[in-house]
Design an enzyme around this catalytic site. Sequence first.
Site, PDB file in Angstrom:
ATOM      1  N   LEU A  34       0.796  -1.222   0.000  1.00  0.00           N
ATOM      2  CA  LEU A  34       0.000   0.000   0.000  1.00  0.00           C
ATOM      3  C   LEU A  34       0.831   1.275   0.000  1.00  0.00           C
ATOM      4  O   LEU A  34       0.293   2.369   0.158  1.00  0.00           O
ATOM      5  CB  LEU A  34      -0.952   0.000   1.206  1.00  0.00           C
ATOM      6  CG  LEU A  34      -1.929  -1.175   1.257  1.00  0.00           C
ATOM      7  CD1 LEU A  34      -2.813  -1.083   2.493  1.00  0.00           C
ATOM      8  CD2 LEU A  34      -2.783  -1.242  -0.006  1.00  0.00           C
ATOM      9  N   LYS A  35       2.135   1.153  -0.222  1.00  0.00           N
ATOM     10  CA  LYS A  35       2.988   2.340  -0.233  1.00  0.00           C
ATOM     11  C   LYS A  35       2.953   3.029  -1.600  1.00  0.00           C
ATOM     12  O   LYS A  35       2.424   2.509  -2.581  1.00  0.00           O
ATOM     13  CB  LYS A  35       4.419   1.958   0.129  1.00  0.00           C
ATOM     14  CG  LYS A  35       4.569   1.479   1.578  1.00  0.00           C
ATOM     15  CD  LYS A  35       4.132   2.534   2.566  1.00  0.00           C
ATOM     16  CE  LYS A  35       4.500   2.200   4.008  1.00  0.00           C
ATOM     17  NZ  LYS A  35       3.757   1.080   4.564  1.00  0.00           N
ATOM     18  N   ASN A  36       3.553   4.235  -1.668  1.00  0.00           N
ATOM     19  CA  ASN A  36       3.507   5.040  -2.893  1.00  0.00           C
ATOM     20  C   ASN A  36       4.093   4.300  -4.082  1.00  0.00           C
ATOM     21  O   ASN A  36       3.636   4.445  -5.210  1.00  0.00           O
ATOM     22  CB  ASN A  36       4.258   6.360  -2.704  1.00  0.00           C
ATOM     23  CG  ASN A  36       3.530   7.298  -1.763  1.00  0.00           C
ATOM     24  OD1 ASN A  36       2.893   6.859  -0.815  1.00  0.00           O
ATOM     25  ND2 ASN A  36       3.630   8.594  -2.020  1.00  0.00           N
TER      26      ASN A  36
END
Length: 379
Positions: A179-181
Amino acid sequence: MSIPVLRPYFGDDEVEAIREVLNSGWVGPGTKVEAFEKAFADYVGTRFAVSLNSCSSALFLSMKVLDIAGREVITTPMTFVSTNHAILQNDGTPVFCDIDAETLNISPESIEANVTDKTAAIVVMHHSGHACDMDPILEIANARDIPVIEDAAHAAGGRYKGRMAGCLGTVGCFSFHALKNMTTGDGGMLTTDDEEIAARVKNLRWMGITRGTYDRFRRNGRARAWEYDIEEVGYKFHMNDLTAAIGLIQLAKLESSNAARREISLQYRKALGDLPWLELPEEKEYARSAHHMFVIRAKDRDGLIEHLAEHEIDAGVHYQPNHLYTVYEPYRRSLPVTEQVWQDILTLPLHPAMTDDDIGRVIAAVRDFSPKPEAAPGS
């Protein structure tokens, strides 16, 4: 369909990158890992980048190579627990500092008040992708020759006074969690300008083995491929070529995906700024946020979460302060700003896959909410 708080953002390029690696017959650590490390170091602006299987591993190995055992580590309570678990896993003592109410980042003034001759390291975490105020922190650290570990899990592409997060301290730790950039499904990177740190982490990430598998079986023509040394006990923390192939594509998209996050944040600010019961995050003049999350402060926070859920909109709380967990009770201390602020914070959906309709739904639902006038903080 429910709107998630965070979501990965993939396209056909990632699928093709995986296909290429699968067809190559080599999926372990190899040329893709090497290419990803070089590209990431060039992007962040450090001499070295060492790929790993998670940011948690990067944090753990940072603490290990900095030899924090038996000593204190200045840290923030407002973070995911892996930041502070890494201290305990290395037999260090976390010293929790208070935070800045506006950025949710560790307070330089609180760091100054808690540094002692027992301090082995200072950990900063760039909450939501917004850089900590690094100049005063580095001034404190440099005056005492204390290494600084940047937990940049939220901050890929974020900047402090024009410089990239992850190149400012002794070591930077990045997350490529789902779910990170930028995501590789899961994974991490350790960045540093220190050659000795980079070399030791490379050995530790693969059981302490001094020669990588690709070097032994592909690059060097199998010459005595079985032969290597082990100088210390290591771990199975390495990245593989499948993960790295995705990372190369995601890195190339990072600036555009962060720009999309910034645009959504601007729309939220414009549409919600007049609500008297709501406080919106601000970007300090020294920072250019990576906009990993959009964290607001709301009266009747829990009521708003329930209201959004009724409209099929997810919301989160990032985070419950670590010092309030049972495992950290021996290190608990009074942190008045943290303990007040966390009871009001709420994370709204923010990711590049959001459509105009998604953004409009979130804005309309928030504006439709009426907080209970008697609601206590965190209720």
